[in-house]
Structure formats: C-alpha cells, structure tokens
Design a protein around this motif. Structure first.
Motif, PDB file in Angstrom:
ATOM      1  N   ALA A 133      17.961  -0.995   5.575  1.00  0.00           N
ATOM      2  CA  ALA A 133      17.505   0.297   6.094  1.00  0.00           C
ATOM      3  C   ALA A 133      16.077   0.201   6.623  1.00  0.00           C
ATOM      4  O   ALA A 133      15.749   0.742   7.691  1.00  0.00           O
ATOM      5  N   MET A 134      15.231  -0.498   5.890  1.00  0.00           N
ATOM      6  CA  MET A 134      13.825  -0.609   6.284  1.00  0.00           C
ATOM      7  C   MET A 134      13.658  -1.428   7.560  1.00  0.00           C
ATOM      8  O   MET A 134      12.863  -1.082   8.443  1.00  0.00           O
ATOM      9  N   LEU A 135      14.417  -2.526   7.667  1.00  0.00           N
ATOM     10  CA  LEU A 135      14.358  -3.346   8.874  1.00  0.00           C
ATOM     11  C   LEU A 135      14.889  -2.577  10.079  1.00  0.00           C
ATOM     12  O   LEU A 135      14.327  -2.665  11.178  1.00  0.00           O
ATOM     13  N   ASP A 141      11.495   1.414  15.756  1.00  0.00           N
ATOM     14  CA  ASP A 141      10.117   1.707  16.163  1.00  0.00           C
ATOM     15  C   ASP A 141       9.605   0.763  17.247  1.00  0.00           C
ATOM     16  O   ASP A 141       8.814   1.164  18.099  1.00  0.00           O
ATOM     17  N   ILE A 142      10.026  -0.510  17.213  1.00  0.00           N
ATOM     18  CA  ILE A 142       9.411  -1.488  18.125  1.00  0.00           C
ATOM     19  C   ILE A 142      10.232  -1.811  19.360  1.00  0.00           C
ATOM     20  O   ILE A 142       9.694  -2.357  20.337  1.00  0.00           O
ATOM     21  N   TYR A 149      19.683   2.586  16.557  1.00  0.00           N
ATOM     22  CA  TYR A 149      20.534   2.133  15.446  1.00  0.00           C
ATOM     23  C   TYR A 149      20.771   0.632  15.517  1.00  0.00           C
ATOM     24  O   TYR A 149      21.016   0.080  16.588  1.00  0.00           O
ATOM     25  N   ALA A 150      20.702  -0.019  14.348  1.00  0.00           N
ATOM     26  CA  ALA A 150      20.828  -1.473  14.290  1.00  0.00           C
ATOM     27  C   ALA A 150      22.056  -1.904  13.497  1.00  0.00           C
ATOM     28  O   ALA A 150      22.444  -1.264  12.518  1.00  0.00           O
ATOM     29  N   ALA A 348       9.115  -9.828   7.680  1.00  0.00           N
ATOM     30  CA  ALA A 348       7.875 -10.605   7.668  1.00  0.00           C
ATOM     31  C   ALA A 348       7.576 -11.186   9.046  1.00  0.00           C
ATOM     32  O   ALA A 348       6.414 -11.226   9.477  1.00  0.00           O
ATOM     33  N   THR A 349       8.610 -11.621   9.742  1.00  0.00           N
ATOM     34  CA  THR A 349       8.436 -12.185  11.086  1.00  0.00           C
ATOM     35  C   THR A 349       7.839 -11.168  12.043  1.00  0.00           C
ATOM     36  O   THR A 349       6.890 -11.468  12.782  1.00  0.00           O
ATOM     37  N   ILE A 350       8.391  -9.969  12.042  1.00  0.00           N
ATOM     38  CA  ILE A 350       7.863  -8.915  12.919  1.00  0.00           C
ATOM     39  C   ILE A 350       6.413  -8.614  12.556  1.00  0.00           C
ATOM     40  O   ILE A 350       5.561  -8.415  13.433  1.00  0.00           O
TER      41      ILE A 350
END
Length: 457
Positions: A133-135, A141-142, A149-150, A348-350
């Motif tokens: 959900a957080m990712l 956002d980005i 939706y992902a 972490a990558t983002i």
C-alpha cells in the motif's frame, strides 16, 4: 541421474549431496575466497552450466568466454563495479541491462531489505500487507499525470503481461499496435508485442491481434489505426518504449510520442509506455515520459525498480483504466509480486533516486559521457557508425557485428563490461550505474579509445 531419497541404497549419494550443499553454503558465507576455492568455483560453474543449466551460455557471450578464460564467473559487487571470482574488478557498463541505477548493493536498499527480512520475508497472501500500500502511494505521487493505481510484478515481461490484460479488460478490444525493433519480453503476450523474428517464430501463432509498425513513423501508425477501425478491429492500445533499448538505443523523432498520444485519444485507445529499461532515472528524468511531456494510460516498470537487490516490477495506471479490476481483484494475480522484500527494496530505491538527485545526475554525466565517447571515436569512422543516447542510456553502433564483438572483448579484457543489444553487437550499450564517477567514465572512454586503435575494419 536423479536420486531416490527413499531408497536405503542411496544413503551415500544423499551424503554426497549434503556435503556439496554445505560446501556451497560455506563459500557463500565467506567474504573472501582462496585461489584454490576460486578455481573450484570456476570449474563447478562451467561444468554446471554445461551439464545442468544450458551449455549454450558457454558459447553465447563471446566477449567473456573466448579462449576459455571464463573470467565471467562473477562473485561480488559494489558501487559501479563488480569483481570476478579471481578478484579482478570491472566497471559495469552493462548494468544488468539497466538494473543497477542506484549502484551495486546500494547500502540503503540492502539495509531496507535486510531490516524487512528480520521481521517478515513474504506475506500470507490473505491479509493486507502494508508495504504494498505504501509503495503504491509513492508511485501515485511520483508518476506522471493522473497515474494512480499500481499492480506489482516480479519482472518486466510480467509488467507488460499485466498491462496488456488490463487494456483488454478496459474496453474489450483485442487489437494492439507495437513497433518494429520493439522488445517487451518473452512470455507469450509480451512476445506478441516484441518484434524480433527469431524469438517469435518457434512459438507462432502468438496472441492474435498484434500489428507492428515502424518505430518513429507516425504516418504508418495513423494508417494502421484507420484501417483497424474500418474493419471493425478497433485498437485497444499502443504499447511502445519511449526510447528503444534492445532495439539499439533508438530515440524517437521530435514530437513523435505526442503524436502517438493524440492518435490514441482520437481513436479511444490506451497508450502503454514500456519503461522497464528507461524508467527509474535512467534517461535523465525519473521516467522517460517526462522527457517528452507525454502521460501514458499505463506505465510498465521493472529492472531498476528493485534497486539491483530484489526482482521487482510494477504497472501504474489511471483510475479510469484500472477500475475494471476493482470488482474482482483476483482477475490477475501473482504470488510473489509486491512481496515485502521487493516493496522494501523499491521504496528505498525511490528514496535514493530522489535524495541523491540521480535522474538529474544521469542527465549531466550522460551528456559528458556521450560527448567524450564521440571524441574518442574521431578518426575511426570506418569502425563507428554512430554514437547516440539520452542520459546514461547510450548506444555505440558499428558498421558490422564483428567490430562490436571485438570492441566488447577488448574492453572486457581491460576491465570494462559492455554488451550488445538483443542478440548482436552491431550496437553495444552503455548503461552503468547512475552513481558512476567521472573518474570511472574517463577510464571507460580511455579504454574504448585504445581498443578502437587496435581494431581493423
């Protein structure tokens, strides 16, 4: 021959397998291996590929296996480099075909995955897993425009498969337009969009309804839309790489992608951007869509999405498109897609990409790299046909495959890994970590120049 572990007569074989496993695990545990251990690892690797993986790999990479050198038995990595099992260091300008955007074993990504591993590796599949959900929120956002939706996957071809299925469900159309030189993956649906004949022929017929038009030819794209509409085979979506990677680092003509967007709007089709290779800062923007000021309906991500630490991919779509999966979220699923370790790596990558301004750095360093490579090729026009690129996605095209193989081998012998695109070396790619230093860039350019000087057309 397989072992029958239920038979008492196989006790000795079971013991041998256990001893072998323990030896391998013991080597994994070591930070350094001895010369004797390195020789054993090399032999076991070569024998294992020949007898149990695929012997074709031993002959395929001519640049790293010619003459039986087998220095391609890699063992460790860090930053923009990796080391083979014998301790020789290489500047990685292949970058796992674009995996290592934040560098090899980026400490922040490794830490996120390790911290998550200490608590939970995989999720139960039934309860709500928080990192997914957080990712998804972060991606909303980005990503450009109103992408929201992902859906998470494990690889690029899985992302493309998900995008194709979502497009079919959205409008119940079945026709797709792809382009020549396109590479979208090798699973059945993705392969239908891929344009390389040698990969397609053994598996024909593929998924019906795919049309291929020349990349960059907007007139042919327009005519194909018109014909499809006139015969009742309306286009569901155009799937396209903003910059073609495996096709040879091919940049689109000015205004082309905007015109494709306009055609999709005109005919009610979706636009799918395959940013598996161009995404996550590679081209000088977080997403190549931003370079061309075009917002797709679906964007496909993978490769660098997992930070070079975890296999991870995703699609992100507009709500209007994605909502066809709202009623039944089990229409398309994957066991490991969006698992906690992969999500931790992607988050972490983002974070690293944003905090360290790596997309912007890729634009600046990439321009420098490109110009220096062009300078190094001066006087070798009989060998080098063109050097082109965007950000740290650079292609060096030669007049024939053989020159590319010789250049790749020469650079590898001097500690730089490059590789051809798709299945040849007429164009070799330069896709290093976005963290590559100017000193490392200068070293690569110097080696490239020296290698060119020792090759005859």
């Amino acid at each position: 021959m397989s072992i029958d572990f239920t038979s008492e007569t196989k006790t000795e074989q079971k013991k041998q397998v256990t001893e072998y496993i323990n030896k391998v695990l013991g080597l994994i545990e070591k930070e350094e291996v001895t010369e004797e251990e390195a020789a054993w690892i090399t032999k076991e690797t070569v024998d294992g590929f020949r007898e149990n993986v695929n012997p074709g790999f031993l002959a395929y990479r001519k640049t790293v296996t010619e003459g039986g050198q087998f220095a391609a038995v890699e063992w460790s990595d860090n930053g923009a480099c990796f080391k083979d099992v014998n301790g020789k260091e290489y500047i990685d300008c292949l970058g796992g075909f674009g995996i290592y955007n934040v560098g090899h074993r980026n400490p922040k990504v490794v830490k996120a995955v390790t911290d998550q591993l200490k608590r939970q590796a995989l999720h139960s599949q039934d309860l709500l897993d928080p990192l997914r959900a957080m990712l998804a929120k972060i991606l909303g956002d980005i990503t450009p425009g109103d992408l929201k939706y992902a859906f998470f996957t494990n690889s690029g071809t899985e992302s493309v498969e998900a995008a194709l299925k979502l497009a079919k469900m959205y409008g119940e159309r079945t026709t797709f337009i792809s382009t020549t030189r396109a590479f979208h993956g090798k699973s059945l649906g993705s392969l239908s969009g891929t344009a390389k004949g040698m990969f397609r022929k053994p598996f024909l017929p593929l998924i019906p309804g795919f049309r291929h038009v020349p990349f960059g030819d907007i007139d042919m794209m327009s005519k194909t839309f018109e014909v499809c509409a006139s015969v009742g085979e309306d286009v569901a979506a155009v799937i396209i790489e903003p910059i073609q990677g495996e096709g040879g680092i091919i940049l689109p003509p000015d205004g082309y992608l905007k015109q494709v967007r306009e055609l999709c709007d005109q005919y009610g089709a979706l636009l799918i951007f395959d940013e598996v290779q161009t995404g996550m800062g590679r081209t000088g923007k977080m997403f190549a869509a931003e370079l061309y000021d075009v917002v797709p309906d679906i964007i496909c991500l993978a490769k660098a999405f997992g930070g070079g630490v975890m296999p991870a991919g995703a699609i992100v779509a507009r709500e209007e498109v994605f909502k066809s999966w709202f009623e039944n979220p089990f229409m398309h699923t994957t066991t490991f897609g969006g698992n906690p370790l992969a999500c931790a790596a992607a988050i972490a990558t983002i974070g690293v990409l944003i905090e360290e301004n790596l997309p912007e750095r890729a634009a600046v360093v990439g321009e420098y790299f490109l110009n220096e490579l062009k300078k190094a090729s001066e006087g070798h026009e009989d060998l080098v046909q063109e050097i082109r690129g965007q950000g740290l996605m650079i292609g060096i095209e030669f007049h024939k495959d053989e020159i590319g193989y010789d250049v790749s081998k020469g650079m590898f012998d001097h500690g730089v890994l490059v590789a051809g695109t798709l299945i040849n070396s007429k164009t070799i790619r330069i896709e290093p970590a976005l963290t590559i230093s100017y000193e490392e860039v200068d070293k690569v350019v110097s080696i490239f120049k020296d290698v060119l000087s020792n090759i005859k057309a």
